[in-house]
Design a protein around this motif. Sequence first.
Motif, PDB file in Angstrom:
ATOM      1  N   GLN A  34       0.892  -1.291   0.029  1.00 35.51           N
ATOM      2  CA  GLN A  34       0.059  -0.013   0.015  1.00 35.51           C
ATOM      3  C   GLN A  34       0.680   1.313   0.248  1.00 35.51           C
ATOM      4  O   GLN A  34       0.643   2.342  -0.480  1.00 35.51           O
ATOM      5  CB  GLN A  34      -1.115  -0.018   1.000  1.00 35.51           C
ATOM      6  CG  GLN A  34      -2.081  -1.051   1.278  1.00 35.51           C
ATOM      7  CD  GLN A  34      -2.854  -1.016   2.166  1.00 35.51           C
ATOM      8  OE1 GLN A  34      -3.543   0.051   2.762  1.00 35.51           O
ATOM      9  NE2 GLN A  34      -3.128  -2.209   3.124  1.00 35.51           N
ATOM     10  N   ASP A  35       2.315   1.121   0.632  1.00 38.46           N
ATOM     11  CA  ASP A  35       2.941   2.365   0.533  1.00 38.46           C
ATOM     12  C   ASP A  35       3.963   2.349  -0.648  1.00 38.46           C
ATOM     13  O   ASP A  35       5.043   3.190  -0.267  1.00 38.46           O
ATOM     14  CB  ASP A  35       3.537   2.399   2.078  1.00 38.46           C
ATOM     15  CG  ASP A  35       2.494   2.986   3.061  1.00 38.46           C
ATOM     16  OD1 ASP A  35       1.625   3.761   2.729  1.00 38.46           O
ATOM     17  OD2 ASP A  35       2.621   2.236   4.031  1.00 38.46           O
ATOM     18  N   ALA A  36       3.769   1.271  -1.474  1.00 38.98           N
ATOM     19  CA  ALA A  36       5.086   1.390  -2.537  1.00 38.98           C
ATOM     20  C   ALA A  36       5.170   2.572  -3.046  1.00 38.98           C
ATOM     21  O   ALA A  36       6.362   3.078  -3.265  1.00 38.98           O
ATOM     22  CB  ALA A  36       4.414   0.150  -3.455  1.00 38.98           C
ATOM     23  N   ALA A  37       4.168   3.213  -3.587  1.00 33.05           N
ATOM     24  CA  ALA A  37       4.388   4.573  -4.380  1.00 33.05           C
ATOM     25  C   ALA A  37       5.033   5.543  -3.238  1.00 33.05           C
ATOM     26  O   ALA A  37       6.024   6.491  -3.801  1.00 33.05           O
ATOM     27  CB  ALA A  37       3.239   5.406  -4.684  1.00 33.05           C
ATOM     28  N   ARG A  38       4.753   5.722  -2.057  1.00 28.91           N
ATOM     29  CA  ARG A  38       5.354   6.802  -1.137  1.00 28.91           C
ATOM     30  C   ARG A  38       6.789   6.381  -0.763  1.00 28.91           C
ATOM     31  O   ARG A  38       7.576   7.086  -0.605  1.00 28.91           O
ATOM     32  CB  ARG A  38       4.526   6.559   0.271  1.00 28.91           C
ATOM     33  CG  ARG A  38       3.155   6.998  -0.042  1.00 28.91           C
ATOM     34  CD  ARG A  38       2.368   6.977   1.517  1.00 28.91           C
ATOM     35  NE  ARG A  38       0.944   7.595   1.385  1.00 28.91           N
ATOM     36  CZ  ARG A  38      -0.051   6.719   1.442  1.00 28.91           C
ATOM     37  NH1 ARG A  38       0.224   5.600   1.521  1.00 28.91           N
ATOM     38  NH2 ARG A  38      -1.526   7.163   1.345  1.00 28.91           N
ATOM     39  N   ILE A  39       7.085   4.938  -0.765  1.00 26.28           N
ATOM     40  CA  ILE A  39       8.405   4.711  -0.465  1.00 26.28           C
ATOM     41  C   ILE A  39       9.286   4.891  -1.688  1.00 26.28           C
ATOM     42  O   ILE A  39      10.467   5.634  -1.449  1.00 26.28           O
ATOM     43  CB  ILE A  39       8.353   2.847  -0.256  1.00 26.28           C
ATOM     44  CG1 ILE A  39       7.786   2.674   1.138  1.00 26.28           C
ATOM     45  CG2 ILE A  39       9.832   2.528  -0.169  1.00 26.28           C
ATOM     46  CD1 ILE A  39       7.807   1.321   1.486  1.00 26.28           C
ATOM     47  N   ARG A  40       9.129   4.658  -2.795  1.00 23.78           N
ATOM     48  CA  ARG A  40       9.661   4.888  -4.145  1.00 23.78           C
ATOM     49  C   ARG A  40       9.987   6.532  -4.234  1.00 23.78           C
ATOM     50  O   ARG A  40      11.001   6.891  -4.645  1.00 23.78           O
ATOM     51  CB  ARG A  40       8.851   4.676  -5.295  1.00 23.78           C
ATOM     52  CG  ARG A  40       8.775   3.199  -5.698  1.00 23.78           C
ATOM     53  CD  ARG A  40       7.996   3.006  -7.081  1.00 23.78           C
ATOM     54  NE  ARG A  40       7.934   1.529  -7.461  1.00 23.78           N
ATOM     55  CZ  ARG A  40       8.908   1.245  -8.571  1.00 23.78           C
ATOM     56  NH1 ARG A  40       9.516   1.968  -8.814  1.00 23.78           N
ATOM     57  NH2 ARG A  40       8.941  -0.152  -8.987  1.00 23.78           N
ATOM     58  N   ALA A  41       8.801   7.243  -3.955  1.00 20.63           N
ATOM     59  CA  ALA A  41       9.002   8.639  -4.083  1.00 20.63           C
ATOM     60  C   ALA A  41       9.906   9.544  -3.130  1.00 20.63           C
ATOM     61  O   ALA A  41      10.804  10.206  -3.109  1.00 20.63           O
ATOM     62  CB  ALA A  41       7.596   9.388  -3.794  1.00 20.63           C
ATOM     63  N   SER A  42       9.858   8.792  -1.664  1.00 18.65           N
ATOM     64  CA  SER A  42      10.551   9.293  -0.695  1.00 18.65           C
ATOM     65  C   SER A  42      12.107   8.854  -0.703  1.00 18.65           C
ATOM     66  O   SER A  42      13.122   9.612  -0.393  1.00 18.65           O
ATOM     67  CB  SER A  42      10.058   8.723   0.618  1.00 18.65           C
ATOM     68  OG  SER A  42       8.569   8.941   0.835  1.00 18.65           O
TER      69      SER A  42
ATOM     70  N   ALA B 253      13.791  16.480   9.812  1.00 21.28           N
ATOM     71  CA  ALA B 253      12.577  17.330   9.685  1.00 21.28           C
ATOM     72  C   ALA B 253      12.086  17.581   8.337  1.00 21.28           C
ATOM     73  O   ALA B 253      11.036  18.276   8.056  1.00 21.28           O
ATOM     74  CB  ALA B 253      13.189  18.901  10.059  1.00 21.28           C
ATOM     75  N   GLU B 254      12.760  17.063   7.321  1.00 22.16           N
ATOM     76  CA  GLU B 254      12.235  17.114   5.809  1.00 22.16           C
ATOM     77  C   GLU B 254      11.190  16.484   5.681  1.00 22.16           C
ATOM     78  O   GLU B 254      11.070  15.064   6.191  1.00 22.16           O
ATOM     79  CB  GLU B 254      13.446  16.911   4.989  1.00 22.16           C
ATOM     80  CG  GLU B 254      14.677  17.738   4.970  1.00 22.16           C
ATOM     81  CD  GLU B 254      14.457  19.189   4.331  1.00 22.16           C
ATOM     82  OE1 GLU B 254      13.288  19.257   3.585  1.00 22.16           O
ATOM     83  OE2 GLU B 254      14.792  20.213   5.062  1.00 22.16           O
ATOM     84  N   SER B 255      10.130  16.862   5.122  1.00 19.19           N
ATOM     85  CA  SER B 255       9.033  16.048   4.927  1.00 19.19           C
ATOM     86  C   SER B 255       9.065  14.930   3.725  1.00 19.19           C
ATOM     87  O   SER B 255       9.900  15.352   2.904  1.00 19.19           O
ATOM     88  CB  SER B 255       7.760  16.929   4.813  1.00 19.19           C
ATOM     89  OG  SER B 255       6.525  16.209   4.365  1.00 19.19           O
ATOM     90  N   SER B 256       8.627  13.843   3.851  1.00 21.14           N
ATOM     91  CA  SER B 256       8.548  12.895   2.657  1.00 21.14           C
ATOM     92  C   SER B 256       7.116  12.083   2.632  1.00 21.14           C
ATOM     93  O   SER B 256       6.454  12.035   3.629  1.00 21.14           O
ATOM     94  CB  SER B 256       9.428  11.882   2.806  1.00 21.14           C
ATOM     95  OG  SER B 256       9.530  11.107   3.858  1.00 21.14           O
ATOM     96  N   PRO B 257       6.598  11.732   1.731  1.00 19.10           N
ATOM     97  CA  PRO B 257       5.147  10.583   1.632  1.00 19.10           C
ATOM     98  C   PRO B 257       5.417   9.977   2.568  1.00 19.10           C
ATOM     99  O   PRO B 257       4.347   9.639   3.080  1.00 19.10           O
ATOM    100  CB  PRO B 257       5.118  10.510   0.320  1.00 19.10           C
ATOM    101  CG  PRO B 257       5.803  11.262  -0.639  1.00 19.10           C
ATOM    102  CD  PRO B 257       7.092  11.876   0.171  1.00 19.10           C
ATOM    103  N   PHE B 258       6.330   9.177   2.769  1.00 18.94           N
ATOM    104  CA  PHE B 258       6.474   7.890   3.693  1.00 18.94           C
ATOM    105  C   PHE B 258       6.264   8.499   4.945  1.00 18.94           C
ATOM    106  O   PHE B 258       5.598   7.761   5.693  1.00 18.94           O
ATOM    107  CB  PHE B 258       7.595   7.192   3.425  1.00 18.94           C
ATOM    108  CG  PHE B 258       7.826   5.934   4.454  1.00 18.94           C
ATOM    109  CD1 PHE B 258       7.346   4.877   4.082  1.00 18.94           C
ATOM    110  CD2 PHE B 258       8.796   6.294   5.474  1.00 18.94           C
ATOM    111  CE1 PHE B 258       7.471   3.799   5.042  1.00 18.94           C
ATOM    112  CE2 PHE B 258       8.794   5.060   6.496  1.00 18.94           C
ATOM    113  CZ  PHE B 258       8.317   3.624   5.902  1.00 18.94           C
ATOM    114  N   ALA B 259       7.184   9.421   5.451  1.00 21.24           N
ATOM    115  CA  ALA B 259       7.253  10.048   6.775  1.00 21.24           C
ATOM    116  C   ALA B 259       5.629  10.289   7.172  1.00 21.24           C
ATOM    117  O   ALA B 259       5.228  10.376   8.272  1.00 21.24           O
ATOM    118  CB  ALA B 259       8.213  10.862   7.072  1.00 21.24           C
ATOM    119  N   GLU B 260       5.199  11.235   6.074  1.00 19.54           N
ATOM    120  CA  GLU B 260       3.815  11.918   6.385  1.00 19.54           C
ATOM    121  C   GLU B 260       2.942  10.757   6.835  1.00 19.54           C
ATOM    122  O   GLU B 260       2.035  10.929   7.709  1.00 19.54           O
ATOM    123  CB  GLU B 260       3.432  12.538   5.233  1.00 19.54           C
ATOM    124  CG  GLU B 260       3.955  13.669   5.118  1.00 19.54           C
ATOM    125  CD  GLU B 260       3.841  14.796   6.148  1.00 19.54           C
ATOM    126  OE1 GLU B 260       2.598  15.058   6.509  1.00 19.54           O
ATOM    127  OE2 GLU B 260       4.749  15.775   6.568  1.00 19.54           O
TER     128      GLU B 260
END
Length: 230
Positions: free
Chosen positions: A117-125, A157-164
């Motif tokens: 489910q988080d594959a796209a977030r992991i890739r982007a991050s 402190a940097e935001s990322s899709p995975f961390a969000e």
Amino acid sequence: MRRPSLTPPPSRDHTDEVSGRTETVTAYDWNGGRVWLRDSARRALLVIELFADESVRPEQKALWLPHMMFADPPAARDAAGDDPQGMVAALAWEAYGIDIAGDHPQDTGGAAFDWAQDAARIRASLMSAYGLDWDEASRRLSFCDLIGLLASLMETAESSPFAEAVSARLAKPPKPTKWNKDEREALEARKRHFALKTGGTDPVEAANTEAADSFAAALAAAKMKAARNG
């Protein structure tokens, strides 16, 4: 499970005879010898998916596992000596964090993320934070190094899709007061948006359960074979 290190063990490239893909394999110690393990991030996820797949019989999983794990299965069998199941169980834990033998009990709690489910977030991050392309990095990074990179995303402190997504799932609502209604509603909306659709089942915990069943099936089959031959 093995942790990331600044003095990692030896590694080398290995080309799969079936797929033709090249991945990094790592040396693991066993009984005073060296075993080359396919511990890339991509390989680990394939192993986790195998054990979480309830449509595959446990004995079939146990049969496939050594071929998925070892760069040279015959050499691995020689290195295993008279304890092949013990070697597979120990190295599966070190490389993939899968507890085949039930020697590493732990309370994982609810899942904070899901590989599918988080594959796209992991890739982007990985791309935005480290400049890593998943298709290449997943064959070059060990699974433990991938886990380390994802964990580091939660510390910056940097935001990322995975961390969000993970932060929203783990966030605890503040104690209700007459001044924080909007804050609590916003958090609940974020938690609904990022909620996992699996019901919060930890994929590694599910793999551990299936792996333990496969290990038991393989052990029983080995005992039956020994009894027939004896």
